[in-house]
Design a protein around this motif. Structure first.
Motif, PDB file in Angstrom:
ATOM      1  N   TRP A   1       0.821  -1.128   0.120  1.00 48.47           N
ATOM      2  CA  TRP A   1      -0.101  -0.090  -0.056  1.00 48.47           C
ATOM      3  C   TRP A   1       0.892   1.253  -0.025  1.00 48.47           C
ATOM      4  N   TYR A   2       2.090   1.292  -0.056  1.00 51.19           N
ATOM      5  CA  TYR A   2       3.001   2.194  -0.030  1.00 51.19           C
ATOM      6  C   TYR A   2       2.885   3.165  -1.217  1.00 51.19           C
ATOM      7  N   ASP A   3       3.183   4.407  -1.090  1.00 49.58           N
ATOM      8  CA  ASP A   3       3.189   5.185  -2.327  1.00 49.58           C
ATOM      9  C   ASP A   3       4.776   5.700  -2.478  1.00 49.58           C
ATOM     10  N   GLU A   4       5.352   5.501  -3.759  1.00 51.61           N
ATOM     11  CA  GLU A   4       6.781   5.783  -4.238  1.00 51.61           C
ATOM     12  C   GLU A   4       6.972   7.212  -4.121  1.00 51.61           C
ATOM     13  N   GLU A   5       5.959   8.132  -3.797  1.00 53.54           N
ATOM     14  CA  GLU A   5       6.114   9.580  -3.704  1.00 53.54           C
ATOM     15  C   GLU A   5       6.715   9.748  -2.336  1.00 53.54           C
ATOM     16  N   LEU A   6       6.207   8.882  -1.354  1.00 53.53           N
ATOM     17  CA  LEU A   6       6.761   8.835   0.109  1.00 53.53           C
ATOM     18  C   LEU A   6       7.985   8.212   0.333  1.00 53.53           C
ATOM     19  N   SER A   7       8.978   8.182  -0.544  1.00 50.82           N
ATOM     20  CA  SER A   7      10.081   7.431  -0.178  1.00 50.82           C
ATOM     21  C   SER A   7      11.347   8.292  -0.960  1.00 50.82           C
ATOM     22  N   GLU A   8      12.366   7.770  -0.688  1.00 56.21           N
ATOM     23  CA  GLU A   8      13.655   8.412  -1.203  1.00 56.21           C
ATOM     24  C   GLU A   8      14.891   7.496  -1.438  1.00 56.21           C
ATOM     25  N   PRO A   9      15.618   7.681  -2.523  1.00 58.59           N
ATOM     26  CA  PRO A   9      16.509   6.642  -2.713  1.00 58.59           C
ATOM     27  C   PRO A   9      17.652   6.667  -1.765  1.00 58.59           C
ATOM     28  N   LEU A  10      18.385   5.641  -1.143  1.00 61.19           N
ATOM     29  CA  LEU A  10      19.570   5.608  -0.392  1.00 61.19           C
ATOM     30  C   LEU A  10      20.576   4.695  -0.581  1.00 61.19           C
TER      31      LEU A  10
ATOM     32  N   ALA B   1      -0.084   5.876   6.007  1.00 60.18           N
ATOM     33  CA  ALA B   1      -0.775   5.977   7.173  1.00 60.18           C
ATOM     34  C   ALA B   1      -0.247   6.656   8.323  1.00 60.18           C
ATOM     35  N   LEU B   2       1.049   7.127   8.059  1.00 63.77           N
ATOM     36  CA  LEU B   2       1.751   8.030   9.370  1.00 63.77           C
ATOM     37  C   LEU B   2       1.944   9.290   8.781  1.00 63.77           C
ATOM     38  N   VAL B   3       1.550   9.747   7.764  1.00 57.78           N
ATOM     39  CA  VAL B   3       1.742  10.989   7.106  1.00 57.78           C
ATOM     40  C   VAL B   3       1.198  12.232   8.362  1.00 57.78           C
ATOM     41  N   GLU B   4      -0.081  11.979   8.571  1.00 53.52           N
ATOM     42  CA  GLU B   4      -0.766  12.794   9.506  1.00 53.52           C
ATOM     43  C   GLU B   4      -0.109  12.840  10.737  1.00 53.52           C
ATOM     44  N   ARG B   5       0.707  11.807  11.010  1.00 57.36           N
ATOM     45  CA  ARG B   5       1.397  11.918  12.461  1.00 57.36           C
ATOM     46  C   ARG B   5       2.435  13.161  12.372  1.00 57.36           C
ATOM     47  N   VAL B   6       2.835  13.447  11.068  1.00 61.01           N
ATOM     48  CA  VAL B   6       4.281  14.175  11.098  1.00 61.01           C
ATOM     49  C   VAL B   6       3.792  15.556  10.472  1.00 61.01           C
ATOM     50  N   ARG B   7       3.000  15.616   9.404  1.00 61.29           N
ATOM     51  CA  ARG B   7       2.717  16.795   8.709  1.00 61.29           C
ATOM     52  C   ARG B   7       2.416  17.985   9.616  1.00 61.29           C
ATOM     53  N   GLY B   8       3.183  18.998   9.338  1.00 58.30           N
ATOM     54  CA  GLY B   8       3.144  20.210  10.150  1.00 58.30           C
ATOM     55  C   GLY B   8       3.647  20.171  11.503  1.00 58.30           C
ATOM     56  N   LYS B   9       4.177  19.018  11.730  1.00 62.47           N
ATOM     57  CA  LYS B   9       4.670  19.044  13.380  1.00 62.47           C
ATOM     58  C   LYS B   9       6.162  19.022  13.535  1.00 62.47           C
ATOM     59  N   ARG B  10       6.623  19.340  14.700  1.00 62.66           N
ATOM     60  CA  ARG B  10       8.100  19.543  15.051  1.00 62.66           C
ATOM     61  C   ARG B  10       8.695  18.040  15.457  1.00 62.66           C
ATOM     62  N   VAL B  11       9.276  17.525  14.327  1.00 58.00           N
ATOM     63  CA  VAL B  11      10.113  16.012  14.581  1.00 58.00           C
ATOM     64  C   VAL B  11      11.343  16.361  14.778  1.00 58.00           C
ATOM     65  N   LEU B  12      11.689  14.983  15.472  1.00 56.54           N
ATOM     66  CA  LEU B  12      12.979  14.723  15.951  1.00 56.54           C
ATOM     67  C   LEU B  12      13.458  13.440  15.185  1.00 56.54           C
ATOM     68  N   ILE B  13      14.548  13.460  14.284  1.00 53.36           N
ATOM     69  CA  ILE B  13      14.915  12.196  13.910  1.00 53.36           C
ATOM     70  C   ILE B  13      15.945  11.611  14.485  1.00 53.36           C
ATOM     71  N   VAL B  14      15.830  10.152  14.798  1.00 55.42           N
ATOM     72  CA  VAL B  14      16.638   9.512  15.750  1.00 55.42           C
ATOM     73  C   VAL B  14      17.470   8.501  14.934  1.00 55.42           C
ATOM     74  N   ASP B  15      18.761   8.349  15.227  1.00 60.31           N
ATOM     75  CA  ASP B  15      19.520   7.355  14.712  1.00 60.31           C
ATOM     76  C   ASP B  15      20.676   6.928  15.605  1.00 60.31           C
ATOM     77  N   ASP B  16      21.341   5.823  15.163  1.00 64.37           N
ATOM     78  CA  ASP B  16      22.333   5.489  16.452  1.00 64.37           C
ATOM     79  C   ASP B  16      23.544   6.176  16.228  1.00 64.37           C
ATOM     80  N   VAL B  17      24.304   5.956  14.846  1.00 63.52           N
ATOM     81  CA  VAL B  17      25.774   6.505  14.655  1.00 63.52           C
ATOM     82  C   VAL B  17      25.508   7.304  13.438  1.00 63.52           C
ATOM     83  N   LEU B  18      26.049   8.643  13.324  1.00 67.17           N
ATOM     84  CA  LEU B  18      26.069   9.457  12.219  1.00 67.17           C
ATOM     85  C   LEU B  18      27.334   9.395  11.430  1.00 67.17           C
ATOM     86  N   ASN B  19      27.836   8.906  10.633  1.00 71.72           N
ATOM     87  CA  ASN B  19      28.878   8.596   9.829  1.00 71.72           C
ATOM     88  C   ASN B  19      28.796   9.286   8.546  1.00 71.72           C
TER      89      ASN B  19
END
Length: 228
Positions: A115-124, A141-159
């Motif tokens: 059910w995913y939309d390719e428009e809601l993806s990015e190559p990596l 299904a999660l778009v409305e959780r983040v749209r217009g919101k202040r989000v904090l992205i969490v990762d383990d190590v940034l290299n």
């Protein structure tokens, strides 16, 4: 091929001074004055090594201390939503969101559901598999959780910073405000240039508990690479 065990430790006090040469481990200083003792793992070329944080293999006691410090950092940034990046960032995003009293969090993924939309993806491109391209997805299904919101992205190590940059682009697509990128550790400084490509103010954007350099082989052990 030899079997390699994994062991990391957390200690309440970091050493006052670090030796110039390291043999089997590296004590990464954390922002509260504690230390994360990480094993040194040689890279395939044999001349370089990294201090390895395997978030899904650390003891629960170590994990609890990391989550405690991440929660304190996240609370200072006052996000409305926690967004976790795969794979290892998800191990921290979920408990941090719960500790902040949120009802949920947003998990990005590499696996495309029907059910995913390719428009809601990015190559990596993965830093560990540079010849293999994949995509980072946001579940529609999660778009409305983040749209217009202040989000904090969490990762383990940034290299390389590639995953964090791609996650930031995804958030921009749905008009979310990226208030920060939080990580346990930064490694080297290549991530600064990568995040700069998405128009983010990297010095004020990234919030890490500590930093680890890259290492090169020398007489008697491993030495931090200058400038890393």
């Amino acid at each position: 091929m030899p079997t390699l065990s994994y062991h990391a430790e957390w200690r309440p006090h970091a050493p006052a001074e670090l030796p110039s040469c390291h043999t089997t481990s590296y004590p990464a200083r954390l922002k509260d004055g504690s230390a994360l003792i990480l094993p040194l793992r040689p890279l395939p070329d044999g001349d370089r090594a990294i201090a390895l944080l395997m978030s899904n293999q650390t003891d629960f006691a170590v994990e609890r201390e990391i989550i405690r410090l991440l929660t304190d950092t996240a609370r200072e940034l006052a996000p409305e939503v926690i967004v976790g990046v795969p794979t290892m960032g998800l191990a921290y995003a979920r408990p941090v969101a719960e500790n902040l009293g949120f009802d949920s969090y947003v998990a990005l993924g590499h696996s495309r559901k029907f059910w995913y939309d390719e428009e809601l993806s990015e190559p990596l491109t993965s830093s560990t598999s540079p010849d293999r391209s994949k995509r980072l997805y946001l579940d529609p299904a999660l778009v409305e959780r983040v749209r217009g919101k202040r989000v904090l992205i969490v990762d383990d190590v940034l290299n390389t910073g590639r995953t964090a940059a791609v996650a930031t682009r995804l958030m921009h697509k749905v008009q979310a405000e990226v208030t920060g990128i939080m990580a346990v550790l930064t490694e080297g400084w290549a991530w600064q240039a990568e995040l700069g490509k998405v128009g983010q103010d990297t010095p004020g954007l990234v919030h890490a508990l500590g930093h680890i350099p890259l290492f090169e082989r020398g007489a008697g052990g491993w030495y931090p690479v200058a400038g890393s």
